[in-house]
Every structure is written in structure tokens, then in C-alpha cells.
Design a protein around this motif. Structure first.
Motif, PDB file in Angstrom:
ATOM      1  N   GLN A  29       0.817  -1.217   0.000  1.00 26.53           N
ATOM      2  CA  GLN A  29       0.000   0.000   0.000  1.00 26.53           C
ATOM      3  C   GLN A  29       0.850   1.266   0.000  1.00 26.53           C
ATOM      4  OE1 GLN A  29      -3.314   0.417  -0.193  1.00 26.53           O
ATOM      5  NE2 GLN A  29      -3.206   2.636   0.039  1.00 26.53           N
ATOM      6  N   PHE A  30       1.939   1.246   0.766  1.00 29.32           N
ATOM      7  CA  PHE A  30       2.745   2.461   0.926  1.00 29.32           C
ATOM      8  C   PHE A  30       4.098   2.398   0.205  1.00 29.32           C
ATOM      9  CE2 PHE A  30      -0.071   2.243   4.645  1.00 29.32           C
ATOM     10  CZ  PHE A  30      -0.728   3.457   4.509  1.00 29.32           C
ATOM     11  N   GLY A  31       4.340   1.327  -0.530  1.00 26.53           N
ATOM     12  CA  GLY A  31       5.585   1.208  -1.266  1.00 26.53           C
ATOM     13  C   GLY A  31       6.806   1.082  -0.373  1.00 26.53           C
ATOM     14  N   LEU A  32       6.664   0.341   0.724  1.00 27.22           N
ATOM     15  CA  LEU A  32       7.753   0.161   1.676  1.00 27.22           C
ATOM     16  C   LEU A  32       8.373  -1.224   1.514  1.00 27.22           C
ATOM     17  CD1 LEU A  32       5.893   1.536   4.843  1.00 27.22           C
ATOM     18  CD2 LEU A  32       7.418   2.806   3.328  1.00 27.22           C
ATOM     19  N   ALA A  33       9.672  -1.326   1.773  1.00 23.67           N
ATOM     20  CA  ALA A  33      10.334  -2.631   1.747  1.00 23.67           C
ATOM     21  C   ALA A  33       9.788  -3.479   2.890  1.00 23.67           C
ATOM     22  CB  ALA A  33      11.839  -2.447   1.895  1.00 23.67           C
ATOM     23  N   HIS A  34       9.782  -4.802   2.719  1.00 27.80           N
ATOM     24  CA  HIS A  34       9.223  -5.692   3.742  1.00 27.80           C
ATOM     25  C   HIS A  34      10.222  -6.766   4.143  1.00 27.80           C
ATOM     26  CE1 HIS A  34       6.765  -9.409   4.797  1.00 27.80           C
ATOM     27  NE2 HIS A  34       6.596  -8.595   5.812  1.00 27.80           N
ATOM     28  N   LEU A  35      10.293  -7.024   5.441  1.00 28.86           N
ATOM     29  CA  LEU A  35      11.133  -8.107   5.949  1.00 28.86           C
ATOM     30  C   LEU A  35      10.353  -8.919   6.971  1.00 28.86           C
ATOM     31  CD1 LEU A  35      13.878  -9.561   6.220  1.00 28.86           C
ATOM     32  CD2 LEU A  35      14.442  -7.934   8.046  1.00 28.86           C
ATOM     33  N   ASP A  36      10.182 -10.205   6.675  1.00 29.57           N
ATOM     34  CA  ASP A  36       9.616 -11.148   7.633  1.00 29.57           C
ATOM     35  C   ASP A  36      10.784 -11.632   8.479  1.00 29.57           C
ATOM     36  OD1 ASP A  36       8.678 -13.320   9.031  1.00 29.57           O
ATOM     37  OD2 ASP A  36       7.885 -14.392   7.291  1.00 29.57           O
ATOM     38  N   THR A  37      10.951 -11.041   9.659  1.00 30.50           N
ATOM     39  CA  THR A  37      12.126 -11.366  10.466  1.00 30.50           C
ATOM     40  C   THR A  37      12.078 -12.801  10.990  1.00 30.50           C
ATOM     41  OG1 THR A  37      11.160 -10.534  12.532  1.00 30.50           O
ATOM     42  CG2 THR A  37      12.358  -8.961  11.144  1.00 30.50           C
ATOM     43  N   GLY A  38      10.888 -13.379  11.022  1.00 30.31           N
ATOM     44  CA  GLY A  38      10.786 -14.770  11.441  1.00 30.31           C
ATOM     45  C   GLY A  38      11.570 -15.690  10.530  1.00 30.31           C
ATOM     46  N   LEU A  39      11.705 -15.287   9.266  1.00 27.12           N
ATOM     47  CA  LEU A  39      12.472 -16.106   8.323  1.00 27.12           C
ATOM     48  C   LEU A  39      13.944 -16.194   8.724  1.00 27.12           C
ATOM     49  CD1 LEU A  39      11.133 -15.189   4.753  1.00 27.12           C
ATOM     50  CD2 LEU A  39      10.770 -17.300   6.049  1.00 27.12           C
ATOM     51  N   LEU A  40      14.449 -15.151   9.363  1.00 28.47           N
ATOM     52  CA  LEU A  40      15.841 -15.173   9.817  1.00 28.47           C
ATOM     53  C   LEU A  40      16.028 -16.299  10.830  1.00 28.47           C
ATOM     54  CD1 LEU A  40      16.437 -11.344  10.372  1.00 28.47           C
ATOM     55  CD2 LEU A  40      16.934 -12.681   8.326  1.00 28.47           C
ATOM     56  N   TYR A  41      15.100 -16.373  11.779  1.00 29.90           N
ATOM     57  CA  TYR A  41      15.189 -17.402  12.812  1.00 29.90           C
ATOM     58  C   TYR A  41      14.869 -18.783  12.250  1.00 29.90           C
ATOM     59  CZ  TYR A  41      15.703 -13.567  16.037  1.00 29.90           C
ATOM     60  OH  TYR A  41      16.181 -12.452  16.681  1.00 29.90           O
ATOM     61  N   ARG A  42      13.940 -18.835  11.289  1.00 29.07           N
ATOM     62  CA  ARG A  42      13.649 -20.112  10.643  1.00 29.07           C
ATOM     63  C   ARG A  42      14.869 -20.613   9.870  1.00 29.07           C
ATOM     64  NH1 ARG A  42       8.147 -21.772   9.556  1.00 29.07           N
ATOM     65  NH2 ARG A  42       6.674 -20.562  10.804  1.00 29.07           N
ATOM     66  N   ALA A  43      15.566 -19.695   9.216  1.00 24.93           N
ATOM     67  CA  ALA A  43      16.751 -20.085   8.456  1.00 24.93           C
ATOM     68  C   ALA A  43      17.835 -20.626   9.389  1.00 24.93           C
ATOM     69  CB  ALA A  43      17.284 -18.897   7.654  1.00 24.93           C
ATOM     70  N   VAL A  44      17.982 -19.993  10.544  1.00 25.11           N
ATOM     71  CA  VAL A  44      18.938 -20.496  11.536  1.00 25.11           C
ATOM     72  C   VAL A  44      18.477 -21.856  12.048  1.00 25.11           C
ATOM     73  CG1 VAL A  44      19.945 -20.114  13.819  1.00 25.11           C
ATOM     74  CG2 VAL A  44      19.726 -18.200  12.229  1.00 25.11           C
ATOM     75  N   GLY A  45      17.179 -21.956  12.354  1.00 22.20           N
ATOM     76  CA  GLY A  45      16.631 -23.214  12.847  1.00 22.20           C
ATOM     77  C   GLY A  45      16.819 -24.354  11.867  1.00 22.20           C
ATOM     78  N   ALA A  46      16.628 -24.058  10.576  1.00 20.46           N
ATOM     79  CA  ALA A  46      16.795 -25.077   9.545  1.00 20.46           C
ATOM     80  C   ALA A  46      18.231 -25.579   9.511  1.00 20.46           C
ATOM     81  CB  ALA A  46      16.400 -24.515   8.178  1.00 20.46           C
TER      82      ALA A  46
END
Length: 207
Positions: A29-46
Motif C-alpha cells: 500500500q505504501f511502497g515500503l520494503a518488507h522483511l519477515d524477520t521470522g524467516l531469519l530465525y527459521r533459516a537459523v533453525g533449519a
């Protein structure tokens, strides 16, 4: 406001509350970059599931690790929740998140400690939540759609266990940030929840 200036939207909440959907909608809606920070922890968990030491995995994390198609599995979600209680892991991922949040043009970050720890000075803060049974049903339907036949009761138990772990941890426990809009999506449609979030952010951007 000047479109080149940083404007951070911090969206926190428990698993399957709808914060990811709302975050992506606000970003678009506002043209802002997006980061799902949970993916960082999921990537570490994986990587931990593959035998890598948690802190080493966090320190070596790069963008390609976030593209792993297995990051959305229930097993990785549980591993992510376990590594997230390790302060050294959180420290290793802190700078990446903070830099992303303050990028020119603004950003939306969703996670569990964005408004409380990563960006306490964020211009807009939301806490998206829903009851555990409602969130478990949403997650169970997602798993069913992916061919995972885990019983609903098991999914609910996982959600409740993760809630307890996330809320009780010493490092950045899950809670609403001071001044955050609390948005309970238990009985809201996705459209209504997104509209409420967009309206809230629009007012703050205009101000």
C-alpha cells in the motif's frame, strides 16, 4: 512526509495471527520494503536441524538462506522458536534487522520483538494477535493445503507451546510495544484487518 526518509512500521504478534499478511499489504500500500524477520530465525533453525551450531549459523546467515522452501514447515518453526531464546543468536541478527528498518524510503518488519527491541522508535507499531484455537486452525489449514496431515490437536499443542516459550523467554519476550495498536484478528476478516492496519499507518504517515 518525504518519501526518501526512513519510516519504520513494526508489526509484532504470535504465530498465525495474520501479521505476515497484514505486513505485506501495508508494504504494498505504501511502497515500503518488507522483511519477515521470522524467516531469519527459521533459516537459523533449519541449519541447526542440519547439525550447524546455532550461533555460528546466525553469524553466517546470508540472503540465500531465506529462500529455502523448507522454512515454512512445522519442524523448522519449532526449531526457530528454540534458537530464538538464545541471546547470542538474537545479537547476531540484530544489526541486519536494524539496518533494514531504517533504510531510505521506509520499511515494514514483522516478527516478535520489532517494536520492543529492534525498533522501539518505529514511527508505527502494531501488535497483531488472535486466540490460540483460531490461530491453530489457520495453521492446520495451511498444513493441510501443503499435504501435511498433522492432527489439529497436535497443531494446537504446538501453538500453545510456542506461545509459552516466546512469552516466557528472558531474551525479548513476546509482548505488545508501548503505544502499539493492538489488533485482534480472531473475528476479523483479512480484508477488515488489513484495512484497520492501513488506516492506522496512513494517519501516522500523514502526521
Amino acid at each position: 512526509m518525504d518519501a526518501t526518509q526512513p519510516f519504520t512500521v513494526a508489526i509484532d504478534g504470535p504465530a498465525a495471527a495474520g501479521k505476515g499478511t497484514i505486513s505485506r499489504a501495508v508494504s504494498e500500500q505504501f511502497g515500503l520494503a518488507h522483511l519477515d524477520t521470522g524467516l531469519l530465525y527459521r533459516a537459523v533453525g533449519a541449519q541447526v536441524l542440519d547439525g550447524v551450531e546455532p550461533v555460528a549459523a546466525a553469524r553466517a546467515l546470508d540472503q540465500t538462506a531465506l529462500e529455502n522452501p523448507l522454512l515454512r514447515t512445522a519442524e523448522v518453526a519449532q526449531a526457530a522458536s528454540k534458537v530464538a531464546v538464545i541471546q547470542e543468536v538474537r545479537d547476531a541478527l540484530f544489526d541486519f534487522q536494524r539496518a533494514f528498518a531504517r533504510r531510505a524510503g521506509g520499511a515494514v518488519l514483522d516478527g516478535r520483538d520489532i517494536g520492543t527491541v529492534i525498533c522501539p522508535q518505529a514511527e508505527a507499531k502494531l501488535f497483531v494477535t488472535a486466540s490460540a484455537p483460531v490461530r491453530a486452525e489457520r495453521r492446520w489449514k495451511e498444513l493441510q493445503a501443503r499435504g501435511d496431515d498433522s492432527p489439529y490437536e497436535d497443531v494446537l499443542a504446538d501453538v500453545e507451546a510456542r506461545d509459552a516459550r516466546d512469552s516466557a523467554r528472558a531474551a525479548a519476550p513476546l509482548r505488545a510495544a508501548e503505544g502499539a495498536l493492538v489488533l485482534d484478528t480472531s473475528e476479523l476478516t483479512i480484508k477488515a484487518a488489513v484495512a484497520a492496519a492501513v488506516d492506522y499507518v496512513a494517519v501516522l504517515r500523514a502526521g
